[in-house]
Write an enzyme that holds these catalytic residues in place. Structure first.
Site, PDB file in Angstrom:
ATOM      1  N   GLY A   9       0.858  -1.200   0.000  1.00 22.31           N
ATOM      2  CA  GLY A   9       0.000   0.000   0.000  1.00 22.31           C
ATOM      3  C   GLY A   9       0.882   1.234   0.000  1.00 22.31           C
ATOM      4  O   GLY A   9       0.558   2.263   0.587  1.00 22.31           O
ATOM      5  N   MET A  14      -0.836   6.172   4.567  1.00 20.93           N
ATOM      6  CA  MET A  14      -0.072   5.440   5.588  1.00 20.93           C
ATOM      7  C   MET A  14       1.198   4.840   4.994  1.00 20.93           C
ATOM      8  O   MET A  14       2.249   4.846   5.634  1.00 20.93           O
ATOM      9  CB  MET A  14      -0.941   4.342   6.223  1.00 20.93           C
ATOM     10  N   GLY A 100      -2.244  -3.261   9.475  1.00 25.00           N
ATOM     11  CA  GLY A 100      -2.931  -2.105  10.045  1.00 25.00           C
ATOM     12  C   GLY A 100      -4.245  -1.785   9.365  1.00 25.00           C
ATOM     13  O   GLY A 100      -4.978  -0.917   9.827  1.00 25.00           O
ATOM     14  N   THR A 102      -7.935  -1.483   8.376  1.00 25.64           N
ATOM     15  CA  THR A 102      -9.143  -1.609   9.210  1.00 25.64           C
ATOM     16  C   THR A 102     -10.347  -1.915   8.313  1.00 25.64           C
ATOM     17  O   THR A 102     -10.215  -2.005   7.091  1.00 25.64           O
ATOM     18  CB  THR A 102      -9.402  -0.307   9.995  1.00 25.64           C
ATOM     19  N   HIS A 157     -11.781  15.935  17.666  1.00 27.90           N
ATOM     20  CA  HIS A 157     -11.188  15.758  16.335  1.00 27.90           C
ATOM     21  C   HIS A 157     -11.526  16.955  15.451  1.00 27.90           C
ATOM     22  O   HIS A 157     -12.452  17.714  15.747  1.00 27.90           O
ATOM     23  CB  HIS A 157     -11.703  14.461  15.686  1.00 27.90           C
ATOM     24  N   HIS A 158     -10.822  17.058  14.341  1.00 30.44           N
ATOM     25  CA  HIS A 158     -11.028  18.105  13.321  1.00 30.44           C
ATOM     26  C   HIS A 158     -12.472  18.127  12.802  1.00 30.44           C
ATOM     27  O   HIS A 158     -13.194  17.135  12.921  1.00 30.44           O
ATOM     28  CB  HIS A 158     -10.072  17.854  12.149  1.00 30.44           C
ATOM     29  N   LYS A 161     -14.318  15.275  10.506  1.00 28.92           N
ATOM     30  CA  LYS A 161     -14.641  13.899  10.931  1.00 28.92           C
ATOM     31  C   LYS A 161     -16.159  13.715  10.946  1.00 28.92           C
ATOM     32  O   LYS A 161     -16.883  14.530  11.507  1.00 28.92           O
ATOM     33  CB  LYS A 161     -14.045  13.617  12.314  1.00 28.92           C
TER      34      LYS A 161
HETATM   35  P1  NAD Z   1      -5.039   5.112   1.286  1.00 26.16           P
HETATM   36  O1  NAD Z   1      -6.256   4.888   0.442  1.00 26.16           O
HETATM   37  O2  NAD Z   1      -4.369   6.443   1.262  1.00 26.16           O
HETATM   38  O3  NAD Z   1      -3.923   4.028   0.886  1.00 26.16           O
HETATM   39  C1  NAD Z   1      -4.180   2.680   0.553  1.00 26.16           C
HETATM   40  C2  NAD Z   1      -3.161   2.277  -0.507  1.00 26.16           C
HETATM   41  O4  NAD Z   1      -3.265   0.861  -0.727  1.00 26.16           O
HETATM   42  C3  NAD Z   1      -3.433   2.969  -1.868  1.00 26.16           C
HETATM   43  O5  NAD Z   1      -2.249   3.558  -2.353  1.00 26.16           O
HETATM   44  C4  NAD Z   1      -3.882   1.824  -2.730  1.00 26.16           C
HETATM   45  O6  NAD Z   1      -3.587   1.985  -4.109  1.00 26.16           O
HETATM   46  C5  NAD Z   1      -3.094   0.664  -2.103  1.00 26.16           C
HETATM   47  N1  NAD Z   1      -3.572  -0.635  -2.575  1.00 26.16           N
HETATM   48  C6  NAD Z   1      -4.842  -0.998  -2.908  1.00 26.16           C
HETATM   49  N2  NAD Z   1      -4.855  -2.255  -3.396  1.00 26.16           N
HETATM   50  C7  NAD Z   1      -3.576  -2.695  -3.357  1.00 26.16           C
HETATM   51  C8  NAD Z   1      -2.950  -3.913  -3.759  1.00 26.16           C
HETATM   52  N3  NAD Z   1      -3.654  -4.931  -4.257  1.00 26.16           N
HETATM   53  N4  NAD Z   1      -1.611  -4.023  -3.605  1.00 26.16           N
HETATM   54  C9  NAD Z   1      -0.879  -3.007  -3.088  1.00 26.16           C
HETATM   55  N5  NAD Z   1      -1.421  -1.814  -2.716  1.00 26.16           N
HETATM   56  C10 NAD Z   1      -2.749  -1.670  -2.841  1.00 26.16           C
HETATM   57  O7  NAD Z   1      -5.456   4.716   2.758  1.00 26.16           O
HETATM   58  P2  NAD Z   1      -4.683   5.040   4.132  1.00 26.16           P
HETATM   59  O8  NAD Z   1      -5.197   6.280   4.745  1.00 26.16           O
HETATM   60  O9  NAD Z   1      -3.209   4.892   3.920  1.00 26.16           O
HETATM   61  O10 NAD Z   1      -5.203   3.822   5.045  1.00 26.16           O
HETATM   62  C11 NAD Z   1      -5.001   2.472   4.672  1.00 26.16           C
HETATM   63  C12 NAD Z   1      -5.640   1.549   5.704  1.00 26.16           C
HETATM   64  O11 NAD Z   1      -4.990   1.703   6.965  1.00 26.16           O
HETATM   65  C13 NAD Z   1      -7.124   1.849   5.967  1.00 26.16           C
HETATM   66  O12 NAD Z   1      -7.799   0.621   6.191  1.00 26.16           O
HETATM   67  C14 NAD Z   1      -7.083   2.681   7.241  1.00 26.16           C
HETATM   68  O13 NAD Z   1      -8.279   2.658   7.989  1.00 26.16           O
HETATM   69  C15 NAD Z   1      -5.971   1.978   7.970  1.00 26.16           C
HETATM   70  N6  NAD Z   1      -5.318   2.723   9.065  1.00 26.16           N
HETATM   71  C16 NAD Z   1      -4.998   2.013  10.173  1.00 26.16           C
HETATM   72  C17 NAD Z   1      -4.316   2.609  11.221  1.00 26.16           C
HETATM   73  C18 NAD Z   1      -3.914   1.775  12.420  1.00 26.16           C
HETATM   74  O14 NAD Z   1      -3.287   2.299  13.346  1.00 26.16           O
HETATM   75  N7  NAD Z   1      -4.192   0.473  12.390  1.00 26.16           N
HETATM   76  C19 NAD Z   1      -3.979   3.964  11.159  1.00 26.16           C
HETATM   77  C20 NAD Z   1      -4.321   4.679  10.012  1.00 26.16           C
HETATM   78  C21 NAD Z   1      -4.986   4.046   8.946  1.00 26.16           C
END
Ligand code: NAD
Length: 270
Positions: A9, A14, A100, A102, A157-158, A161
């Site tokens: 990702g 993230m 990570g 969700t 929060h901002h 949200k």
């Molecule tokens: P985002 O949409 O900015 O990024 C997701 C990325 O994954 C994108 O670049 C997308 O193209 C990529 N992706 C999709 N399919 C893919 C594949 N098959 N192979 C490789 N990459 C692929 O989202 P984000 O804000 O970075 O959040 C991502 C996830 O993390 C969400 O589920 C979010 O809720 C979660 N999150 C968790 C925490 C935590 O502490 N656990 C904190 C923040 C965000």
């Protein structure tokens, strides 16, 4: 010892943050940066994409197989479907994972469980070190202070949200309700308005403030007779999740097979 980390990702909010943390960590090396096939950022340098001034020599790549062969652990922040597919490949290749993502559906959750039967896996809905420590401190504080301290959870929060209360506040309420032997759903009272009567024992008040660009604040107010104790966590940005995930990646390499969360990584269960 250096930990070889792949990021799945990689072009996401993230993913870029995790890449920046890995690159700034002398104990870590960015082994691969994985994005979905067809993404416009494929071929770009991972460091430049994450905002670093110098290139890392690691280009964004859609080849999961190749990435898993190069790394000791993969950090995933993508989406439920892509996480499920990744974890199936990790199971074949016996690569530990820090997950990570969700909003996981049943199939994605089962993929986490299946991988954790063959390698160590860290899965957490919130990778912030401070938030995980807050939950543990609040649990202990509630047990220590006793039943005549009233419990109120306040989060801010901002103004963008859209949901309330935050998932972190709900988890905090869950933790403190259980610490007090209460049913979380029944104990929670959301915001008070009108002639609601005196506070009932066993209530946990929950209050959601919205405004400005506040990334995320959470406070447990424990109001007892003649004194008040408040425990607060303030998040300044998403980097906190990336830092926690990279810490988990270092920790998970070489652990026994199994499913872990941040309380294991931080030693909060001891
Ligand atoms: P985002 O949409 O900015 O990024 C997701 C990325 O994954 C994108 O670049 C997308 O193209 C990529 N992706 C999709 N399919 C893919 C594949 N098959 N192979 C490789 N990459 C692929 O989202 P984000 O804000 O970075 O959040 C991502 C996830 O993390 C969400 O589920 C979010 O809720 C979660 N999150 C968790 C925490 C935590 O502490 N656990 C904190 C923040 C965000």
């Amino acid at each position: 010892m250096t930990t070889q980390i792949a990021v799945h990702g990689a072009a996401g909010r993230m993913g870029r943050s995790v890449i920046a943390v890995v690159l700034s960590d002398a104990q870590a090396r960015l082994a691969a940066a994985i994005e979905r096939a067809g993404h416009a950022a494929l071929g770009s340098d991972a460091a430049l994409l994450s905002g670093a001034p110098e290139a890392s020599g690691v280009a964004l790549d859609a080849d999961v197989e190749r990435a898993l062969e190069r790394c000791q652990v993969v950090i995933d922040f993508s989406g439920p479907e892509s996480t499920r597919a990744l974890l199936a490949r990790c199971a074949e290749k016996r690569v530990p994972a820090v997950v990570g993502t969700t909003g996981m559906d049943a199939a994605a959750r089962e993929a986490v469980q299946a991988l954790a039967r063959v390698v160590p896996v860290v899965f957490a809905a919130n990778f912030s070190i401070g938030v995980n420590v807050l939950w543990a401190l609040c649990e202990r504080a509630v047990q220590l202070c006793g039943d005549d301290f009233d419990l109120e959870v306040v989060e801010m929060h901002h103004h963008h949200k859209v949901d309330a209360p935050s998932g972190t506040a709900l988890k905090l309420t869950d933790v403190i309700a259980r610490a007090r032997g209460l049913e979380p759903g029944a104990a929670a009272v959301h915001g008070r308005s009108g002639l609601v009567g005196a506070r009932r024992p066993g209530e946990i008040g929950m209050h959601a403030l919205r405004g400005g660009d506040v990334f995320g604040d959470h406070t447990l107010v424990m109001a007892g007779p003649g004194e008040r104790l408040e425990l607060t966590h303030r998040a300044h940005g998403r980097e906190i999740f990336a830092r926690g995930a990279v810490r988990a990646a270092h920790w998970v390499v070489g652990r026994p097979v199994g499913l872990y969360d941040m309380s294991d990584v931080l030693g909060l269960k001891a």
